[in-house]
Design an enzyme around this catalytic site. Structure first.
Site, PDB file in Angstrom:
ATOM      1  N   LYS A 198       0.885  -1.704  -0.032  1.00 52.06           N
ATOM      2  CA  LYS A 198       0.121   0.460   0.034  1.00 52.06           C
ATOM      3  C   LYS A 198       0.500   1.435   0.268  1.00 52.06           C
ATOM      4  CE  LYS A 198      -3.316   2.774   3.054  1.00 52.06           C
ATOM      5  NZ  LYS A 198      -4.642   1.981   3.870  1.00 52.06           N
ATOM      6  N   LYS A 251      -2.353  -1.494  -3.581  1.00 54.60           N
ATOM      7  CA  LYS A 251      -3.014  -0.420  -4.217  1.00 54.60           C
ATOM      8  C   LYS A 251      -2.406   0.843  -4.148  1.00 54.60           C
ATOM      9  CE  LYS A 251      -6.000   2.030  -0.434  1.00 54.60           C
ATOM     10  NZ  LYS A 251      -5.948   1.406   0.653  1.00 54.60           N
TER      11      LYS A 251
HETATM   12  C1  PBG Z   1      -7.499   3.299   5.180  1.00 49.51           C
HETATM   13  C2  PBG Z   1      -7.376   3.358   4.133  1.00 49.51           C
HETATM   14  C3  PBG Z   1      -7.203   3.710   2.455  1.00 49.51           C
HETATM   15  C4  PBG Z   1      -8.209   3.612   1.379  1.00 49.51           C
HETATM   16  C5  PBG Z   1      -9.180   1.920   1.580  1.00 49.51           C
HETATM   17  N1  PBG Z   1      -8.275   1.512   3.473  1.00 49.51           N
HETATM   18  C6  PBG Z   1      -7.309   5.538   3.169  1.00 49.51           C
HETATM   19  C7  PBG Z   1      -6.180   6.310   3.619  1.00 49.51           C
HETATM   20  O1  PBG Z   1      -4.885   4.653   3.557  1.00 49.51           O
HETATM   21  O2  PBG Z   1      -5.916   6.937   3.650  1.00 49.51           O
HETATM   22  C8  PBG Z   1      -7.924   4.258   0.254  1.00 49.51           C
HETATM   23  C9  PBG Z   1      -9.632   3.460  -1.104  1.00 49.51           C
HETATM   24  C10 PBG Z   1      -9.542   4.422  -1.749  1.00 49.51           C
HETATM   25  O3  PBG Z   1      -8.696   5.919  -2.338  1.00 49.51           O
HETATM   26  O4  PBG Z   1     -10.237   4.197  -2.485  1.00 49.51           O
HETATM   27  N2  PBG Z   1      -5.887   3.048   6.217  1.00 49.51           N
END
Ligand code: PBG
Length: 331
Positions: A198, A251
């Protein structure tokens, strides 16, 4: 002139008509590989449009049930749930309450629609008043103090009926921590989908508005991955697997197809990709302005992600994509 030219291989022979093109496709997609993210808030009879994610809504537990009915008709039966609590505090304590927003919605949804597969996002950023994914400490987040809270949250999701938990916080050691807590709580068969790779990305912007989870100070770069790094994702996946991850996730998706490809090649675990809110919003905005063909963009981006090696796709386009697949527009 042409006679001198001995053209033995002609790739166009396989492109001449649609029946043949479909026969020789290398990538096939199916609604069973789609996961739809849903935002759940407290209250009743709420179906609130999310301005930054046109076409997406925040649902209260009761209206979630209506949405599940619609999704089932669309052929999408795998969902990823995000909770938006009424109360936020410094440590995100509403994340693990038995009657928390996710726990309540899950129990009801499971009862009415047991045929669905419910994945829950495990993170504290939607539940903390500062919007960070854990316990803040000196401008960053305290890794080890956050782990037990994430584990408690995951266990409470399992107890409320989650079929799979997906930690998205990016603390070190969280997969092992969650695995031990789930096993001790009697959930040794519950799989963990790790948000392995991520990245600290600008493409989460619309989500943060949707979930009210933008960090009040600083950013997430001390825990999410630096987008200059590719091999680090492989290292991170190895660590997650050693700790008990069952599935890996990359992601965002489209700007990270190299990572999807690397992880799919390096590890025999399912690799999922998350086409995040900013990727969705870009297509929506360009289509709205008439600058891009919306359906074509949705199909092309989805297939690209599968072609890179993703075994599944988390996307806000899931119901629509399932329709295009059913109609044979992509497949
Ligand atoms: C929570 C989380 C996020 C997303 C998924 N889980 C936000 C972040 O990390 O700021 C983003 C998903 C999206 O942008 O569609 N930590």
């Amino acid at each position: 002139m042409m006679q001198e030219f001995d053209l033995i291989q002609r790739s166009r022979r396989l492109r001449g008509n649609p029946v043949l093109r479909e026969l020789v496709r290398e990538t096939r997609v199916s609604p069973s590989a789609l996961i739809y993210p849903l935002f759940i808030r407290e209250g009743q009879r709420v179906r609130e449009p999310i301005p930054s994610l046109e076409g997406q809504y925040r649902y209260s537990p009761d209206t979630l049930l209506w949405e599940l009915e619609t999704l089932e008709k669309a052929g999408v039966t795998r969902v990823l749930l995000f909770g938006i609590p009424q109360e936020k505090d410094a440590c995100g304590s509403s994340a693990w309450q038995e009657n928390g927003v996710i726990q309540t919605a899950l129990r009801e949804a499971k009862q009415r629609f047991p045929q669905f597969f419910y994945i829950t996002d495990v993170c504290l950023c939607e539940y903390t008043e500062h919007g960070h994914c854990g316990i803040p400490c000196g401008g960053t987040v305290d890794n080890d103090a956050t782990l037990p809270l994430l584990a408690k949250t995951a266990l409470s999701h399992a107890q409320a009926g989650a079929d799979m938990v997906a930690p998205s916080d990016m603390m070190d050691g969280r997969i092992g921590f969650l695995r031990r807590e789930l096993d001790a709580g009697g959930f040794s068969s519950l799989p963990i989908l790790s948000y392995t790779a991520k990245y600290a990305s600008c493409f989460y912007g619309p989500f943060r508005e949707a979930a009210g989870s933008a960090p009040a100070f600083g950013d997430r770069r001390s825990y999410q991955m630096d987008y200059h790094n590719r091999r680090e994702a492989v290292k991170k996946a190895g660590q997650d697997i050693a700790q008990g991850a069952d599935l890996l996730m990359v992601k965002p998706a489209l700007p990270y197809l190299d990572i999807v490809s690397d992880l799919a090649a390096a590890f025999p675990l399912p690799v999922l990709a998350y086409q995040v809110s900013g990727e969705y919003a870009m297509i929506q905005a360009a289509a709205k302005n008439g600058w891009i063909d919306r359906e074509a963009a949705i199909c092309e981006t989805a297939v690209s992600i599968f072609r890179a090696g993703a075994g599944g796709l988390i996307t806000y386009f899931a119901p629509e994509l399932a329709g295009y697949m059913r109609e044979g527009r992509i497949g």
